[in-house]
Design a protein around this motif. Structure first.
Motif, short mmCIF file in Angstrom:
data_model
loop_
_atom_site.label_atom_id
_atom_site.label_comp_id
_atom_site.label_asym_id
_atom_site.label_seq_id
_atom_site.Cartn_x
_atom_site.Cartn_y
_atom_site.Cartn_z
N GLU A 150 34.05 45.22 41.90
CA GLU A 150 35.31 44.63 41.45
C GLU A 150 36.42 45.65 41.27
OE1 GLU A 150 37.94 41.63 39.97
OE2 GLU A 150 36.11 41.58 41.16
N ARG A 153 38.59 46.70 44.30
CA ARG A 153 39.54 45.65 44.67
C ARG A 153 40.78 45.69 43.79
NH1 ARG A 153 41.02 41.06 42.84
NH2 ARG A 153 39.51 41.14 41.13
N ALA A 157 44.64 46.58 45.20
CA ALA A 157 45.41 45.34 45.27
C ALA A 157 46.91 45.63 45.18
CB ALA A 157 44.98 44.38 44.16
N GLU A 187 34.62 49.28 52.99
CA GLU A 187 35.89 48.78 53.52
C GLU A 187 37.09 49.29 52.74
OE1 GLU A 187 36.46 44.57 52.71
OE2 GLU A 187 34.65 44.63 51.48
N TRP A 188 36.88 49.77 51.53
CA TRP A 188 38.00 50.22 50.70
C TRP A 188 38.40 51.66 50.99
CZ3 TRP A 188 39.40 45.80 48.82
CH2 TRP A 188 38.47 44.86 48.39
N ARG A 191 41.99 52.37 52.36
CA ARG A 191 43.03 51.95 51.43
C ARG A 191 43.08 52.86 50.21
NH1 ARG A 191 42.49 45.49 50.86
NH2 ARG A 191 44.50 45.81 49.80
#
Length: 1009
Positions: A150, A153, A157, A187-188, A191
């Motif tokens: 969590e 994300r 964000a 996947e993060w 970013r």
């Protein structure tokens, strides 16, 4: 953060704290606390409708009592209930209580996690920050499992506020440090890296701490951060102090962020992109230029921030070690700090210059500051700064300044702090050995070292001087003379007595011609120190005495009288008593010839790394800022004498029969386990490898290390690879077409290996011929620890290549990359097969096609010993067939290669050629001693190496025994006839002596019965 309302003052808490402070005694304090605890307990139990303010007040009191050192066993549930409040102060106190008092194994963790999830999903930035702070403070594995997916994300964000991003980044960093296996970026990754471009400097500062930690473990996943980090650093360095007003610290823009960016770049090699590299070099030059500018403030905070960035930039320059101009500029800048009034700056400058001294580009620049460093060694008041100065002198030493530096170190040793004397002694001993061009200077230096700091001279140091003297004929006489003079001092250290006893016992005859150092004078001098020494030294002196009897027969009566005295043969120490009795009997019973053989001169020591150097590395630790001794040794021409580090144990000194066996004290640091690196490798793709060679091959291709690969053709267990950092052991077992291999990775340092990953690949066609399945290995290998990896191997088809093992890890911030050949060869899947002679040759004749037969003629590297050959052939995996070949000298084997698709039968025949093997067969009679001598010398003189050749001798009846030529060659007739070689006569047949011959600058001792 919301403002605290007037009603949140909690007057009751203030009164309670005031009462505690006013207590006159410990008993009064405990009484007041117990009263308050009883009151709080009654409130929690009796009043079910307690409001949030009261809960908050009582929970605060419990927290205060806990901070005073008292145990709290209730109130946890009330604190959890505060988490559901919508008031900031109540929620804050609840999270504070949980962060401090709740155990990670508490039964309330599930309730706490639910409350945290509610706050994280509330989108209230204040509540989200409180929840993230609680996760980071507790940091339990349960919380990592619940929130590791969590938090990333929230971090990336687009609608997350900057303050929440900062908290999320630092919370994720905490969870990654405690449970790295649960925090998977996946996947993060991209970013998170792009947070370096965030407009908010606080977000960038928090994100870079996270990225630096992640990069140290998984550098390849985050390598895109390099260009972004360089870009952000360039913007900061080129900005003025007014451009980043909120993040400017005493006229230095964003110093903490700059240091973090420079530290992140040290996780990676220099950028390959020319534009990025040019921009980074420009940033580093700008930082060095700003260091030369006048300070914009006289405050110490300004200079601290400025110097912090400078030292991180210099660390990055040293890490890259590829820009000569920057390295020299960094050295000059550090040189200015050597005389700075601030002690910390002088310390950091000396420490950084130690690393700079190991670079070929800046070594000469570092040497220009030698006088300043010597002055620091003499005048610094801080012992830690003096120690760094000694380290720098050691690092900058080479042949041009070795004598000056060693002299200064010896001079400083007389007044050096006791805490660093042992290390100084090791450094002086290493430098004197490594850079000595005059062996007399080396002997003088070590003896002077023992005189000045004898208590701190370890056994390795005096062992080493003994080894070098024994290995160098040209210095033995000078060493005997010098140590004899040193022993005449009234106060003589025990280590000097050890050296003197050993050298005079071996080479005292070289100075015996001088009446001032006659044999009796030498003995009396040594014996005068006997009663002042410890038991081990006395044992060594007794061995020296028996050596004197061999060297100087005229001292026999005097020495026997000493050995016969009650203080020796009735000594309370068993070792001394046994030596005295045995030496007395040996000198009384043995003939002169036997005595000469037993007490012959010690042989040269084998070539190996100096144990002094190994001890210094162990003492300093792998992360110590010292020059690379391996590279320096290559640059300066290697070891002083090529000697080993076998300890000259006093018992080894007692007789020549044990001379070739290393003393147990020789390998104090476990260096004998190092893997030998051998000679030439077979041609690529050849299935007929030379398995009779004991040594492994040299590397055949760039980047792939196959040292020791061939050593595992005939065995399944052993050390596959070893260097100063890592040891890789291997254990494997095979059955039919399946195999299992255990790899053991051992961290030989005291520093953690980070990002430890292993990859097994099958190049080319091997992918379809061999199936290798690997189990993952732990990413962290602690210092001194060992991790295991299991490989399952399946042979699908016959193959000729070997799979490759790639190992990557970070050691001290530097990426280590190693590729090895895994010893998986086709013979591992052999199944032995027995067959009769007729069957063997019938099948041999059937295999007549060109693709069915391979033949190779090779020269054996070692002597062709029957048992050794049989052991190696059995190690191949096939069955050794006895009494099959008509020629009994030949060896035949049979086996079946098991693959998934087929079974392939294999036959092997080894035909030794006695006429072509190393060594010469000579027919002689027991009386032809002269012909044996000439034949032996001709055999040895025509060989390039004197240490691995077979010499066979054959007599009419009965034959002589066959021996190998190692250090000593012994020849004895089975009929009892004796051969003799002497320096003056080759005709006698009743004595035993030693002949010494020289070939190709190598000395060979031949002992003949």
């Amino acid at each position: 953060m919301p403002a605290v309302s007037k009603g949140d003052g909690m007057r009751g808490l203030a009164v309670f704290i005031s009462d505690i402070r006013n207590c006159k005694s410990k008993e009064a304090e405990i009484k007041r606390i117990n009263k308050e605890l009883a009151n709080i307990r009654s409130k929690f139990k009796g009043d079910k409708a307690l409001d949030g303010y009261s809960k908050k007040k009582y929970v605060c009191k419990l927290l205060f009592i806990f901070l005073l050192g008292h145990d709290i066993d209730f109130g946890h549930m009330e604190a959890v209930n505060l988490l559901s409040s919508n008031k900031y102060t109540e929620k804050q106190i609840g999270y504070l209580f949980i962060s401090v008092l709740v155990n990670s194994n508490s039964e309330l963790i599930r309730l706490i996690n639910n409350a945290i999830k509610n706050d994280l999903s509330s989108r209230n930035p204040t509540f989200m920050c409180l929840a993230l702070h609680c996760i980071a403070n507790v940091g339990s594995r349960e919380m990592a499992e619940a929130f590791a997916g969590e938090i990333p994300r929230i971090l990336v964000a687009g609608d997350t506020m900057d303050s929440v991003k900062q908290s999320a980044a630092l919370c994720l960093l905490r969870l990654y440090k405690t449970s790295p296996d649960l925090v998977l970026m996946g996947e993060w990754t991209s970013r998170v890296v792009h947070l370096l471009n965030d407009q908010h400097m606080g977000v960038v500062t928090a994100a870079i701490s996270l990225i630096t930690c992640l990069s140290s473990k998984n550098p390849d996943e985050f390598k895109t951060c390099v260009s972004l980090a360089v870009s952000r650093l360039s913007r900061i360095v080129s900005s003025a102090s007014t451009d980043l007003q909120d993040y400017t610290y005493y006229f230095v823009p964003a110093p903490w962020l700059s240091c973090k960016l420079l530290r992140l770049l040290q996780c990676y090699p220099p950028p390959e992109d020319g534009a990025v590299k040019g921009r980074l070099v420009e940033c580093l030059e700008t930082i060095l230029n700003k260091a030369q500018e006048p300070p914009k403030s006289k405050k110490v905070q300004h200079s601290n921030a400025k110097n912090a960035i400078l030292f991180e930039a210099i660390s990055l320059i040293i890490h890259y070690d590829s820009e000569p101009n920057l390295l020299v500029r960094a050295c000059n800048q550090l040189g200015q700090f050597l005389q700075h009034r601030e002690t910390n700056l002088r310390y950091l400058a000396l420490e950084s210059m130690c690393t700079l001294a190991s670079s070929e580009f800046s070594h000469e620049a570092v040497k220009t500051h030698i006088e300043t460093v010597i002055n620091a060694l003499k005048t610094e008041r801080d012992v830690s700064v003096r120690q760094r100065a000694a380290d720098l002198l050691y690092a900058m030493c080479d042949r041009s300044n070795a004598k000056q530096i060693v002299a200064e170190m010896l001079s400083y040793l007389e007044t050096a702090d006791y805490s660093i004397r042992e290390e100084m002694v090791l450094k002086v001993a290493i430098l004197a050995e490594k850079y000595a061009v005059d062996y007399s200077w080396y002997v003088d230096t070590i003896l002077n070292l023992i005189r000045i700091a004898g208590d701190y001279v370890s056994e390795e140091v005096w062992y080493r001087v003994i080894q070098i003297v024994i290995n160098r004929d040209d210095v033995q006489g000078y060493a005997a003379k010098t140590v004899f003079e040193a022993l005449q001092a009234p106060a003589c250290h025990e280590n000097m007595v050890k050296v003197g006893g050993y050298i005079l016992g071996e080479f005292g005859n070289l100075i015996a011609g001088d009446p001032r150092s006659s044999p009796l004078v030498q003995f009396n001098l040594l014996h005068s120190k006997f009663h002042l020494c410890s038991v081990p030294t006395r044992a060594l002196l007794l061995s020296a005495y028996i050596k004197f009897i061999n060297l100087f027969p005229e001292t026999k009566a005097t020495i026997q009288e000493v050995l016969r005295s009650d203080s020796q043969i009735r000594n309370s120490d068993v070792e001394l008593q046994q030596r005295a009795v045995e030496y007395l009997k040996l000198s009384s019973i043995a003939s002169t010839d036997v005595l000469a053989t037993v007490l012959e001169e010690m042989p040269p020591f084998p070539e190996r790394e100096s144990s002094i150097l190994a001890k210094l590395k162990k003492k300093k630790g792998p992360g110590a800022p010292t020059v690379s001794d391996t590279e320096e040794g290559k640059r300066e021409g290697g070891e002083l004498n090529g000697g080993g580090d076998r300890g000259p144990d006093s018992s080894a000194m007692g007789g020549g029969s044990n001379a070739s066996t290393p003393s147990p004290s020789a390998d104090l640091l476990g260096l004998r386990s190092s893997v030998p690196i051998g000679s030439a490798a077979p041609s690529a793709g050849s299935l007929l490898v030379d398995v009779f060679s004991e040594a492994g091959p040299a590397a055949t291709s760039a980047g792939v290390n196959d040292d020791g690969f061939l050593r595992f053709v005939c065995k399944n267990n052993g050390v596959l690879f070893e260097n100063q950092l890592l040891q890789i052991g291997i254990k494997s077992e095979y059955r039919q077409n399946l195999g299992r291999m255990y790899l053991f990775y051992g961290n030989k340092t005291s520093v953690q290996f980070a990002g430890f990953t292993t990859t097994v690949s099958c190049p080319g066609d091997l992918q379809s011929e061999l199936n290798v399945q690997t189990k993952p290995v732990e990413p962290l290998v602690e210092g001194g620890a060992q991790v295991q990896q299991v490989l399952n191997i399946e042979c699908i088809n016959d193959f000729s290549e070997a799979p490759l093992l790639n190992i990557k890890f970070r050691y001290g911030g530097a990426l280590q990359n190693l590729t090895l050949k895994l010893p998986v060869t086709i013979n591992k899947f052999f199944q032995p097969t027995e067959m009769a002679s007729n069957d063997f040759f019938q099948r041999w004749k059937q295999l007549s096609q060109p693709q069915q037969e391979a033949q190779k003629i090779f020269k054996a590297a070692n002597g062709m010993d029957t048992e050794v050959l049989k052991a190696k052939l059995l190690g191949l995996g096939c069955a050794l067939l006895e009494n099959v070949d008509p020629n009994p000298e030949n060896y035949v084997c049979a086996g079946v290669i098991q693959t998934k698709g087929q079974q392939v039968g294999c036959l092997l025949r080894l035909e030794p050629n006695a006429q072509a093997q190393p060594g010469v067969v000579v027919s002689v009679s027991p009386l032809s001693v002269w012909s044996v001598c000439l034949s032996l010398l001709a055999c040895l003189a025509t060989k390039s190496c004197l240490g691995y050749r077979t010499c066979c001798f054959r007599a009419p009846t009965p034959p002589l025994c066959q021996t190998y030529c190692t250090q000593d060659i012994q020849i004895q007739s089975l009929s009892g006839s004796l051969f003799c070689l002497t320096k003056c006569c080759l005709g006698c047949q009743s004595t035993r002596s030693v002949a010494t011959f020289y070939f190709s600058d190598k000395k060979l001792k031949i002992t003949v019965f």
